[in-house]
Design a protein around this motif. Sequence first.
Motif, PDB file in Angstrom:
ATOM      1  N   LYS A 119       0.691  -1.527  -0.027  1.00 42.19           N
ATOM      2  CA  LYS A 119       0.140   0.318   0.287  1.00 42.19           C
ATOM      3  C   LYS A 119       0.712   1.465   0.219  1.00 42.19           C
ATOM      4  CE  LYS A 119      -2.300  -0.503   3.628  1.00 42.19           C
ATOM      5  NZ  LYS A 119      -3.466  -0.983   5.206  1.00 42.19           N
ATOM      6  N   GLU A 120       1.934   1.464   1.067  1.00 37.06           N
ATOM      7  CA  GLU A 120       2.650   2.312   1.134  1.00 37.06           C
ATOM      8  C   GLU A 120       3.983   2.404  -0.309  1.00 37.06           C
ATOM      9  OE1 GLU A 120       5.203   2.015   4.578  1.00 37.06           O
ATOM     10  OE2 GLU A 120       3.461   1.954   5.607  1.00 37.06           O
ATOM     11  N   SER A 121       4.144   1.322  -0.391  1.00 36.82           N
ATOM     12  CA  SER A 121       5.311   2.210  -1.358  1.00 36.82           C
ATOM     13  C   SER A 121       3.961   2.471  -3.129  1.00 36.82           C
ATOM     14  CB  SER A 121       5.601   0.645  -2.510  1.00 36.82           C
ATOM     15  OG  SER A 121       6.227  -0.067  -1.669  1.00 36.82           O
ATOM     16  N   GLU A 122       2.779   2.041  -3.263  1.00 34.53           N
ATOM     17  CA  GLU A 122       2.156   1.838  -4.910  1.00 34.53           C
ATOM     18  C   GLU A 122       1.092   3.347  -4.850  1.00 34.53           C
ATOM     19  OE1 GLU A 122       2.245   0.913  -7.969  1.00 34.53           O
ATOM     20  OE2 GLU A 122       4.104   0.742  -6.978  1.00 34.53           O
ATOM     21  N   GLY A 123       0.797   3.737  -2.771  1.00 31.06           N
ATOM     22  CA  GLY A 123      -0.049   4.692  -2.699  1.00 31.06           C
ATOM     23  C   GLY A 123      -1.386   4.498  -2.825  1.00 31.06           C
ATOM     24  N   TRP A 124      -1.747   2.730  -2.399  1.00 32.64           N
ATOM     25  CA  TRP A 124      -3.217   2.218  -2.624  1.00 32.64           C
ATOM     26  C   TRP A 124      -3.741   2.629  -1.701  1.00 32.64           C
ATOM     27  CZ3 TRP A 124      -1.519  -3.023  -4.823  1.00 32.64           C
ATOM     28  CH2 TRP A 124      -0.944  -3.196  -6.122  1.00 32.64           C
ATOM     29  N   PHE A 125      -5.105   2.538  -1.628  1.00 33.42           N
ATOM     30  CA  PHE A 125      -5.896   3.181  -0.158  1.00 33.42           C
ATOM     31  C   PHE A 125      -5.975   1.736   0.028  1.00 33.42           C
ATOM     32  CE2 PHE A 125     -10.135   2.744   1.357  1.00 33.42           C
ATOM     33  CZ  PHE A 125     -10.003   3.578   2.682  1.00 33.42           C
TER      34      PHE A 125
END
Length: 121
Positions: free
Chosen positions: A81-87
């Motif tokens: 999530k943090e690497s891709e900026g996903w919710f």
Amino acid sequence: MNQAEIKRKRTESVLRELIPEALGTLDDSRINTLVVTEVVCSRGRYDAKVYLEPGELDAQEQEEALQRLRKVAGYLKTYVKESEGWFKAPNFTFEFDDELERIGRIDKLFEKIEKEIGHES
């Protein structure tokens, strides 16, 4: 291929890259060197099955590795999530891929057949 399938394939591709990267950041040498062979996401991308290469691990070592992977699944989810900026990220399940072993057995059968045919000629 429709838009949903394209998104699912893209997600699988990203996860195939990020999961080994995340595993490499762990201090556990038993799982940080595992090779991801395939990632298959469910239709809604809520779940992802991660296939791993067993390498030289025996059945007991594979089970121990799976237990450790289940324990770090939350960390992997956060990392993705943090690497891709996903919710949100999919829930991971892990399984060792025995396809390479099957292919090896099939290759040996073909070699055996080829030798037998060669002796008959």
